[in-house]
Design a protein around this motif. Structure first.
Motif, short mmCIF file in Angstrom:
data_model
loop_
_atom_site.label_atom_id
_atom_site.label_comp_id
_atom_site.label_asym_id
_atom_site.label_seq_id
_atom_site.Cartn_x
_atom_site.Cartn_y
_atom_site.Cartn_z
N ILE A 126 20.25 9.37 -12.34
CA ILE A 126 20.74 8.10 -12.88
C ILE A 126 20.35 6.94 -11.97
O ILE A 126 19.88 5.90 -12.42
CB ILE A 126 22.28 8.16 -13.08
N LYS A 127 20.51 7.16 -10.68
CA LYS A 127 20.12 6.13 -9.70
C LYS A 127 18.65 5.75 -9.88
O LYS A 127 18.31 4.57 -9.95
CB LYS A 127 20.29 6.72 -8.29
N GLU A 128 17.81 6.76 -9.94
CA GLU A 128 16.37 6.49 -10.08
C GLU A 128 16.06 5.80 -11.40
O GLU A 128 15.23 4.90 -11.46
CB GLU A 128 15.58 7.80 -9.99
N ASP A 129 16.75 6.25 -12.48
CA ASP A 129 16.51 5.65 -13.79
C ASP A 129 16.85 4.15 -13.77
O ASP A 129 16.14 3.34 -14.37
CB ASP A 129 17.36 6.35 -14.86
N ILE A 130 17.94 3.81 -13.10
CA ILE A 130 18.36 2.41 -13.03
C ILE A 130 17.29 1.57 -12.33
O ILE A 130 16.86 0.53 -12.82
CB ILE A 130 19.72 2.28 -12.28
N ILE A 131 16.85 2.10 -11.19
CA ILE A 131 15.87 1.34 -10.40
C ILE A 131 14.56 1.17 -11.18
O ILE A 131 14.04 0.06 -11.33
CB ILE A 131 15.62 2.05 -9.04
N THR A 132 14.07 2.27 -11.76
CA THR A 132 12.80 2.20 -12.50
C THR A 132 12.90 1.25 -13.69
O THR A 132 12.02 0.44 -13.94
CB THR A 132 12.42 3.61 -13.04
N HIS A 133 14.02 1.37 -14.42
CA HIS A 133 14.17 0.56 -15.63
C HIS A 133 14.26 -0.92 -15.29
O HIS A 133 13.62 -1.75 -15.95
CB HIS A 133 15.43 1.01 -16.39
N LEU A 134 15.02 -1.26 -14.29
CA LEU A 134 15.15 -2.68 -13.92
C LEU A 134 13.83 -3.21 -13.37
O LEU A 134 13.43 -4.34 -13.65
CB LEU A 134 16.30 -2.88 -12.93
N GLN A 135 13.15 -2.36 -12.60
CA GLN A 135 11.87 -2.81 -12.04
C GLN A 135 10.83 -3.07 -13.14
O GLN A 135 10.10 -4.05 -13.09
CB GLN A 135 11.34 -1.79 -11.02
N SER A 136 10.82 -2.22 -14.15
CA SER A 136 9.83 -2.42 -15.22
C SER A 136 10.22 -3.63 -16.07
O SER A 136 9.46 -4.09 -16.91
CB SER A 136 9.69 -1.17 -16.07
N ASN A 137 11.43 -4.16 -15.86
CA ASN A 137 11.83 -5.37 -16.56
C ASN A 137 11.84 -6.59 -15.63
O ASN A 137 12.51 -7.58 -15.90
CB ASN A 137 13.20 -5.19 -17.22
N GLY A 138 11.14 -6.46 -14.54
CA GLY A 138 10.92 -7.62 -13.68
C GLY A 138 11.87 -7.79 -12.52
O GLY A 138 11.74 -8.72 -11.73
N TYR A 139 12.86 -6.91 -12.41
CA TYR A 139 13.77 -7.01 -11.25
C TYR A 139 13.25 -6.05 -10.16
O TYR A 139 13.51 -4.85 -10.22
CB TYR A 139 15.21 -6.66 -11.64
N LEU A 140 12.49 -6.60 -9.24
CA LEU A 140 11.79 -5.72 -8.31
C LEU A 140 12.70 -5.19 -7.21
O LEU A 140 12.52 -4.08 -6.72
CB LEU A 140 10.59 -6.45 -7.71
N ASP A 141 13.68 -5.99 -6.84
CA ASP A 141 14.53 -5.60 -5.72
C ASP A 141 15.88 -5.11 -6.26
O ASP A 141 16.72 -5.91 -6.67
CB ASP A 141 14.71 -6.83 -4.81
N VAL A 142 16.05 -3.81 -6.29
CA VAL A 142 17.27 -3.24 -6.88
C VAL A 142 17.93 -2.29 -5.89
O VAL A 142 17.25 -1.48 -5.25
CB VAL A 142 16.93 -2.44 -8.17
N GLU A 143 19.23 -2.40 -5.76
CA GLU A 143 19.95 -1.45 -4.91
C GLU A 143 21.08 -0.84 -5.73
O GLU A 143 21.81 -1.56 -6.41
CB GLU A 143 20.51 -2.18 -3.69
#
Lengths: 180, 258
Positions: free
Chosen positions: A76-93
């Motif tokens: 789930i953690k990885e999915d959140i990061i990947t999904h937000l990054q592919s939508n332009g949010y590069l810095d996700v914690e």
């Protein structure tokens, strides 16, 4: 005016958190992330997603595990990061918070309905009074034929969050999402 | 050398979190050894679920200990890169899984213990440990209900299952005492409101065990023997074998991720 909520307090609090958030578009994006074990439920529906905030350009997402050993948390953690990054949010914690501990009450009404359609009896389909403590030994409504003539087979089902039941009428076995 | 009180108390806290992690990991690993060996499918799955809960707890405790330690440590350093003498779990948790009766009696002992221990840890002055306890206590209610059910079913079952339960009780009885004997480190943390004073739990533990055993038509063992040493890193010969298996992949492929 005092508002009296008819939904469980923790669920209400989470809803308020979301409704008053400055980042509704991020919450909406996260609705597209499903629980890998129960793909019909989003992490919002199941109650794992508890908060979203932004610090400068960084997105901070808070999630809480259902069970201590839930093997889905890393995915789930990885999915959140990947999904937000592919939508332009590069810095996700993504932070995992243990308190307040997750309870079945965090699950949304829509989530409970989706579970039933998927073939898993949701916690609200337990006979009344059994919601809070433990799994009832009988009387959970069968998600296939809606009979309440059902029996528990095992309190520990295919994943930590489910118990195994069988329906005495349609003879089908089914999972029940345990109250915790 | 001048070590401040703050550093000492930080070291105590790291050790305490590590101990609780060790108890959970070693027991979780032992239960996981039942995977594909359970008496029937549903029970196999149930044991797997309980094992996962314990391994999850170990991860939470170790992650906290690693955070406090700093130096880039992670939960893996605690689980995979320590030797027997560094582990401080109770001896009860490391004994080989034995037959199903042995596993159930051990679970009963530990589940009753946890059902008393975790509510106390929830009130710890340390918020992080309290949060882990709040998570774990709910799972323990399910574990306890199951181990009580099984104890009664097997104790009050066939002649064979009754005998095996009584034998397991006799074999395990001497290992329970060290759970109720806090050492100096725990006493220092008890004084600060952080650790649980397990000495206070024994009376209620014994009362609950006695009640379940009575219902199960089993005798409470009278034998007076006690084995101690887990908290000090003095283990039975079984822990080394367990670690050999559990740590083998990590030692062969250091830093492996999957």
């Amino acid at each position: 005016m005092q508002i009296i909520t008819t939904v469980p307090y923790l669920r209400h609090e989470r809803q308020v958190q979301r409704d008053s958030s400055d980042y509704p578009h991020i919450w909406t994006l996260l609705d597209e992330i499903a629980d890998p074990e129960i793909p019909v439920l989003s992490i919002w529906d199941i109650g794992i997603l508890t908060n979203v905030v932004m610090k400068a350009s960084k997105v901070l997402v808070t999630i809480t595990p259902t069970y201590s050993g839930c093997p889905a948390m890393d995915t789930i953690k990885e999915d959140i990061i990947t999904h937000l990054q592919s939508n332009g949010y590069l810095d996700v914690e993504v932070n995992v918070s243990l308190s307040p501990a997750w309870t079945t009450e965090n699950m949304t009404k829509a989530g409970q309905d989706k579970l039933r359609e998927y073939g898993i009896a949701p916690p609200i389909d337990a006979p009344s009074g059994c919601i809070k403590q433990f799994t009832p030994t009988e009387g959970v409504k069968c998600p296939h034929c809606a009979s309440t003539n059902t029996l528990v087979i095992s309190e520990f089902g295919s994943t930590a969050c489910k118990a195994l039941f069988k329906c005495q009428d349609c003879q089908e076995p089914f999972d029940f999402f345990k109250s915790l | 050398m001048n070590i401040s009180n703050k550093d000492n108390s930080q070291a105590d806290l790291i050790e305490y979190a590590t101990r609780l992690g060790d108890d959970s990991l070693i027991l979780g690993h032992r239960i996981s050894e039942w995977a594909s060996n359970g008496p029937f499918l549903e029970e196999d799955i149930a044991l797997g679920n309980v094992a996962l809960d314990y391994i999850g707890r170990a991860r939470m405790y170790y992650t906290y200990a690693a955070e406090l330690t700093g130096e880039g440590k992670t939960e893996d350093d605690f689980a995979y890169l320590r030797n027997e003498r560094d582990f401080s779990n109770y001896l009860l948790n490391e004994l080989p899984k034995g037959d199903f009766a042995f596993t159930i009696v051990r679970q009963l002992f530990i589940d009753v213990f946890n059902s008393l221990f975790l509510p106390q840890l929830q009130t710890s002055a340390n918020e992080h440990l309290a949060a882990i306890a709040s998570k774990a206590v709910k799972e323990t209610r399910y574990h306890l209900r199951r181990s009580k059910d099984w104890s009664i079913r097997l104790g009050d079952g066939t002649e064979e299952s009754h005998q095996r339960m009584q034998k397991a009780l006799a074999d395990l009885w001497g290992y329970v005492h060290e759970m109720f004997e806090p050492d100096e480190l725990e006493k220092r943390l008890i004084a600060q409101g952080i650790a649980v004073d397990t000495a206070n739990l024994k009376e209620q533990w014994l009362a609950e065990i006695t009640e379940t055993l009575n219902t199960a038509t089993l005798e409470v063992p009278e034998a007076e023997w006690a084995v101690r040493g887990g908290r000090a890193g003095h283990h039975t010969e079984h822990l080394g074998h367990l670690l050999c298996v559990m740590q083998s992949v990590h030692i062969r492929y250091p830093g492996a991720k999957w």
